[in-house]
Design a protein around this motif. Structure first.
Motif, PDB file in Angstrom:
ATOM      1  N   CYS A 271       5.372   7.148  -6.648  1.00  0.00           N
ATOM      2  CA  CYS A 271       5.829   6.239  -7.703  1.00  0.00           C
ATOM      3  C   CYS A 271       7.318   5.916  -7.582  1.00  0.00           C
ATOM      4  O   CYS A 271       7.936   5.482  -8.536  1.00  0.00           O
ATOM      5  N   GLY A 272       7.900   6.122  -6.399  1.00  0.00           N
ATOM      6  CA  GLY A 272       9.311   5.813  -6.188  1.00  0.00           C
ATOM      7  C   GLY A 272       9.523   4.388  -5.701  1.00  0.00           C
ATOM      8  O   GLY A 272       8.629   3.544  -5.767  1.00  0.00           O
ATOM      9  N   GLN A 273      10.725   4.150  -5.196  1.00  0.00           N
ATOM     10  CA  GLN A 273      11.084   2.835  -4.656  1.00  0.00           C
ATOM     11  C   GLN A 273      10.315   2.560  -3.360  1.00  0.00           C
ATOM     12  O   GLN A 273       9.955   3.482  -2.630  1.00  0.00           O
ATOM     13  N   LEU A 274      10.121   1.286  -3.076  1.00  0.00           N
ATOM     14  CA  LEU A 274       9.503   0.862  -1.827  1.00  0.00           C
ATOM     15  C   LEU A 274      10.411   1.255  -0.669  1.00  0.00           C
ATOM     16  O   LEU A 274      11.618   1.021  -0.717  1.00  0.00           O
ATOM     17  N   LYS A 275       9.850   1.892   0.359  1.00  0.00           N
ATOM     18  CA  LYS A 275      10.614   2.309   1.524  1.00  0.00           C
ATOM     19  C   LYS A 275      10.072   1.640   2.778  1.00  0.00           C
ATOM     20  O   LYS A 275       8.924   1.160   2.780  1.00  0.00           O
TER      21      LYS A 275
ATOM     22  N   VAL B 265       0.856  -1.182   0.000  1.00  0.00           N
ATOM     23  CA  VAL B 265       0.000   0.000   0.000  1.00  0.00           C
ATOM     24  C   VAL B 265       0.894   1.235   0.000  1.00  0.00           C
ATOM     25  O   VAL B 265       1.633   1.481   0.943  1.00  0.00           O
ATOM     26  N   LEU B 266       0.832   1.990  -1.093  1.00  0.00           N
ATOM     27  CA  LEU B 266       1.645   3.192  -1.248  1.00  0.00           C
ATOM     28  C   LEU B 266       0.768   4.430  -1.130  1.00  0.00           C
ATOM     29  O   LEU B 266      -0.418   4.390  -1.465  1.00  0.00           O
ATOM     30  N   PRO B 267       1.340   5.544  -0.682  1.00  0.00           N
ATOM     31  CA  PRO B 267       0.560   6.789  -0.642  1.00  0.00           C
ATOM     32  C   PRO B 267       0.076   7.160  -2.048  1.00  0.00           C
ATOM     33  O   PRO B 267       0.764   6.872  -3.036  1.00  0.00           O
TER      34      PRO B 267
END
Length: 79
Positions: free
Chosen positions: A21-25, A15-17
């Motif tokens: 669209c960047g790398q998984l953190k 689940v990304l904000p």
């Protein structure tokens, strides 16, 4: 809406904000319910510390959603 039928479980779903669209953190949570008795059908990002979880109805009685079973990975300290 929340009355939509949820057919299956999330499987290693990150689940990304919105708009990210960047790398998984660390802190981008990964939900998984793809195992026997798993019943998490959908996850929506609200804030870094808040998520809307949609639990699938019980297999034998679709009126009940009284339990939940899923895992969460990739949490960061204090999250």
């Amino acid at each position: 809406g929340s009355d939509d039928i949820i057919a299956g479980n999330v499987s290693k779903f990150t689940v990304l904000p919105p708009g990210y669209c960047g790398q998984l953190k660390k802190g981008h949570l990964i939900f998984d319910a793809c195992f026997e008795s798993g019943n998490l059908g959908r996850v929506d990002h609200v804030t870094e510390f808040e998520y809307d979880l949609f639990i699938r109805p019980d297999t034998c009685n679709p009126r009940f959603r009284v339990w939940f079973n899923f895992t969460v990975e990739n949490v960061k300290e204090s999250q």
